[in-house]
Design a protein around this motif. Structure first.
Motif, PDB file in Angstrom:
ATOM      1  N   LEU A  62      12.881  37.449  -1.186  1.00 23.51           N
ATOM      2  CA  LEU A  62      12.550  38.103  -2.454  1.00 23.51           C
ATOM      3  C   LEU A  62      11.044  38.154  -2.635  1.00 23.51           C
ATOM      4  O   LEU A  62      10.376  37.122  -2.607  1.00 23.51           O
ATOM      5  N   TRP A  63      10.513  39.359  -2.843  1.00 20.91           N
ATOM      6  CA  TRP A  63       9.097  39.523  -3.167  1.00 20.91           C
ATOM      7  C   TRP A  63       8.939  39.673  -4.678  1.00 20.91           C
ATOM      8  O   TRP A  63       9.815  40.217  -5.348  1.00 20.91           O
ATOM      9  N   LEU A  64       7.831  39.182  -5.192  1.00 19.48           N
ATOM     10  CA  LEU A  64       7.458  39.469  -6.576  1.00 19.48           C
ATOM     11  C   LEU A  64       6.225  40.344  -6.567  1.00 19.48           C
ATOM     12  O   LEU A  64       5.175  39.945  -6.052  1.00 19.48           O
ATOM     13  N   LEU A  65       6.342  41.546  -7.145  1.00 23.40           N
ATOM     14  CA  LEU A  65       5.211  42.444  -7.334  1.00 23.40           C
ATOM     15  C   LEU A  65       4.869  42.445  -8.820  1.00 23.40           C
ATOM     16  O   LEU A  65       5.745  42.675  -9.664  1.00 23.40           O
ATOM     17  N   PHE A  66       3.611  42.206  -9.145  1.00 22.23           N
ATOM     18  CA  PHE A  66       3.212  42.164 -10.555  1.00 22.23           C
ATOM     19  C   PHE A  66       1.796  42.685 -10.704  1.00 22.23           C
ATOM     20  O   PHE A  66       0.975  42.571  -9.797  1.00 22.23           O
ATOM     21  N   ALA A  67       1.523  43.263 -11.861  1.00 21.32           N
ATOM     22  CA  ALA A  67       0.178  43.733 -12.171  1.00 21.32           C
ATOM     23  C   ALA A  67      -0.627  42.572 -12.755  1.00 21.32           C
ATOM     24  O   ALA A  67      -0.177  41.925 -13.704  1.00 21.32           O
ATOM     25  N   PRO A  68      -1.800  42.255 -12.198  1.00 19.85           N
ATOM     26  CA  PRO A  68      -2.615  41.164 -12.728  1.00 19.85           C
ATOM     27  C   PRO A  68      -2.957  41.378 -14.199  1.00 19.85           C
ATOM     28  O   PRO A  68      -3.201  42.503 -14.640  1.00 19.85           O
ATOM     29  N   ILE A  69      -2.967  40.271 -14.942  1.00 18.08           N
ATOM     30  CA  ILE A  69      -3.335  40.307 -16.356  1.00 18.08           C
ATOM     31  C   ILE A  69      -4.467  39.310 -16.557  1.00 18.08           C
ATOM     32  O   ILE A  69      -5.259  39.097 -15.642  1.00 18.08           O
ATOM     33  N   LYS A  70      -4.577  38.712 -17.726  1.00 19.71           N
ATOM     34  CA  LYS A  70      -5.646  37.741 -17.944  1.00 19.71           C
ATOM     35  C   LYS A  70      -5.503  36.574 -16.970  1.00 19.71           C
ATOM     36  O   LYS A  70      -4.394  36.227 -16.563  1.00 19.71           O
ATOM     37  N   ARG A  71      -6.629  35.958 -16.647  1.00 15.96           N
ATOM     38  CA  ARG A  71      -6.664  34.988 -15.554  1.00 15.96           C
ATOM     39  C   ARG A  71      -5.630  33.878 -15.700  1.00 15.96           C
ATOM     40  O   ARG A  71      -4.866  33.606 -14.769  1.00 15.96           O
ATOM     41  N   LYS A 109       4.806  30.016 -11.382  1.00 16.94           N
ATOM     42  CA  LYS A 109       6.245  30.076 -11.655  1.00 16.94           C
ATOM     43  C   LYS A 109       6.992  30.792 -10.531  1.00 16.94           C
ATOM     44  O   LYS A 109       8.130  30.422 -10.207  1.00 16.94           O
ATOM     45  N   ALA A 110       6.378  31.797  -9.928  1.00 15.75           N
ATOM     46  CA  ALA A 110       7.017  32.471  -8.799  1.00 15.75           C
ATOM     47  C   ALA A 110       7.230  31.502  -7.643  1.00 15.75           C
ATOM     48  O   ALA A 110       8.282  31.517  -6.991  1.00 15.75           O
ATOM     49  N   ALA A 111       6.234  30.659  -7.378  1.00 15.85           N
ATOM     50  CA  ALA A 111       6.375  29.670  -6.309  1.00 15.85           C
ATOM     51  C   ALA A 111       7.468  28.656  -6.647  1.00 15.85           C
ATOM     52  O   ALA A 111       8.283  28.287  -5.797  1.00 15.85           O
ATOM     53  N   GLU A 112       7.511  28.213  -7.896  1.00 15.12           N
ATOM     54  CA  GLU A 112       8.517  27.236  -8.310  1.00 15.12           C
ATOM     55  C   GLU A 112       9.923  27.828  -8.268  1.00 15.12           C
ATOM     56  O   GLU A 112      10.891  27.124  -7.944  1.00 15.12           O
ATOM     57  N   LEU A 146       9.076  42.118 -23.533  1.00 10.61           N
ATOM     58  CA  LEU A 146       8.505  40.826 -23.168  1.00 10.61           C
ATOM     59  C   LEU A 146       7.062  40.980 -22.693  1.00 10.61           C
ATOM     60  O   LEU A 146       6.688  42.006 -22.119  1.00 10.61           O
ATOM     61  N   ARG A 147       6.262  39.935 -22.919  1.00 11.10           N
ATOM     62  CA  ARG A 147       4.947  39.888 -22.298  1.00 11.10           C
ATOM     63  C   ARG A 147       5.124  39.869 -20.787  1.00 11.10           C
ATOM     64  O   ARG A 147       6.153  39.444 -20.259  1.00 11.10           O
ATOM     65  N   ALA A 148       4.084  40.305 -20.076  1.00  8.42           N
ATOM     66  CA  ALA A 148       4.195  40.427 -18.626  1.00  8.42           C
ATOM     67  C   ALA A 148       4.524  39.095 -17.958  1.00  8.42           C
ATOM     68  O   ALA A 148       5.339  39.045 -17.022  1.00  8.42           O
ATOM     69  N   ASP A 149       3.901  37.997 -18.399  1.00  8.89           N
ATOM     70  CA  ASP A 149       4.174  36.706 -17.767  1.00  8.89           C
ATOM     71  C   ASP A 149       5.577  36.217 -18.101  1.00  8.89           C
ATOM     72  O   ASP A 149       6.267  35.635 -17.254  1.00  8.89           O
ATOM     73  N   THR A 150       6.038  36.462 -19.335  1.00  8.01           N
ATOM     74  CA  THR A 150       7.410  36.112 -19.700  1.00  8.01           C
ATOM     75  C   THR A 150       8.405  36.955 -18.908  1.00  8.01           C
ATOM     76  O   THR A 150       9.437  36.458 -18.444  1.00  8.01           O
ATOM     77  N   ALA A 151       8.083  38.236 -18.739  1.00  6.07           N
ATOM     78  CA  ALA A 151       8.976  39.133 -18.004  1.00  6.07           C
ATOM     79  C   ALA A 151       9.141  38.683 -16.557  1.00  6.07           C
ATOM     80  O   ALA A 151      10.234  38.786 -15.986  1.00  6.07           O
ATOM     81  N   ALA A 152       8.073  38.183 -15.946  1.00  6.49           N
ATOM     82  CA  ALA A 152       8.169  37.722 -14.561  1.00  6.49           C
ATOM     83  C   ALA A 152       9.163  36.575 -14.438  1.00  6.49           C
ATOM     84  O   ALA A 152      10.007  36.554 -13.537  1.00  6.49           O
ATOM     85  N   VAL A 153       9.082  35.601 -15.357  1.00  8.27           N
ATOM     86  CA  VAL A 153      10.000  34.470 -15.324  1.00  8.27           C
ATOM     87  C   VAL A 153      11.430  34.942 -15.610  1.00  8.27           C
ATOM     88  O   VAL A 153      12.386  34.526 -14.926  1.00  8.27           O
ATOM     89  N   ALA A 154      11.600  35.809 -16.610  1.00 10.75           N
ATOM     90  CA  ALA A 154      12.935  36.308 -16.947  1.00 10.75           C
ATOM     91  C   ALA A 154      13.549  37.072 -15.784  1.00 10.75           C
ATOM     92  O   ALA A 154      14.740  36.910 -15.466  1.00 10.75           O
ATOM     93  N   ALA A 155      12.751  37.922 -15.121  1.00 13.31           N
ATOM     94  CA  ALA A 155      13.268  38.729 -14.021  1.00 13.31           C
ATOM     95  C   ALA A 155      13.648  37.859 -12.826  1.00 13.31           C
ATOM     96  O   ALA A 155      14.696  38.071 -12.202  1.00 13.31           O
TER      97      ALA A 155
END
Length: 242
Positions: A80-89, A98-101, A221-230
């Motif tokens: 499984l790959w995670l593709l995401f657009a960078p946001i604030k640092r 969270k992706a690694a975990e 969802l915020r982008a970081d929340t969406a990553a965890v939810a997805a």
């Protein structure tokens, strides 16, 4: 009994092998964690599981470990790959950790039409992935790819890899993710930026045969929340949480 300190190393592991420590590793083990000669920690290289290792030399800027025995097998995540657009640092760091975990096999920052943050230090994000694997008990560290434009990534998209396209415009509706018979194919999860996807990007993804638009619930969802939810949705439906 407190949990054992875990350290990721680049060297291949085997019983009886000695491992030199660099200055940062020595500072962490001996300066921060107050370990010394005779103490035992766990080491892993991302390929051969977890191994106990004894401190045989402890200095301010260097040290040496001796590998003892394997204490846990290698556990690789699903493809499984995670593709995401960078946001604030800080929030980008959160996504990588969270992706690694949560069991992503590869982490890919992508630049979309509405991406606000284009400065991405791959080495810093890779260090966050390593730290997350050390903390969560994992034996695999997902590689962090160099940042690339989403269009270029889609131009070279592997035909066998499906992509779970999480679009905020689908809040409350969209395709339901389900597990079919047979082995799970390679997948990717795509999360957009804070401003969402552009119409051109939505159309491009709609024309991609491997794309599966998925809703992440009735709220945007915020982008970081969406990553965890997805990642949670995928892992519980198709991954190693199922």
């Amino acid at each position: 009994m407190p949990s054992k300190i875990r350290l990721h190393v680049e060297h291949a592991l085997g019983a009886g092998q000695t491992l030199p420590l660099d200055a940062s590793q020595a500072h962490y083990l001996f300066g921060v964690m107050r370990k010394g000669a005779g103490d035992v920690i766990e080491v892993f290289d991302g390929r051969s599981g977890g191994w106990d290792a004894e401190v045989v030399e402890a200095g301010k800027k260097r040290g040496v470990l001796r590998v003892l025995e394997q204490v846990r097998p290698q556990q690789d995540p699903p493809d499984l790959w995670l593709l995401f657009a960078p946001i604030k640092r800080a929030r980008t760091d959160f996504i990588v950790e969270k992706a690694a975990e949560m069991g992503a096999a590869r982490i890919c920052p992508v630049l979309t039409d509405f991406t606000n943050s284009e400065r991405v230090r791959r080495d810093r994000l890779q260090a966050h992935a390593v730290e997350a694997a050390e903390q969560c008990g994992g034996t695999f560290v997902p590689p962090v790819a160099e940042v690339a434009k989403l269009g270029a990534v889609l131009d070279a998209w592997p035909p066998e890899r499906r992509v779970m396209f999480c679009d905020e415009a689908l809040a409350g509706r969209g395709t339901v993710l389900s597990r079919g018979p047979g082995p799970v194919a390679p997948w990717a999860v795509l999360i957009g930026p804070e401003g969402g996807f552009s119409d051109a990007e939505r159309q491009r993804l709609a024309n991609l045969p491997q794309a599966h638009p998925v809703s992440l619930g009735p709220r945007i969802l915020r982008a970081d929340t969406a990553a965890v939810a997805a990642l949670t949705l995928w892992q519980t439906t198709l991954g190693d949480w199922a």
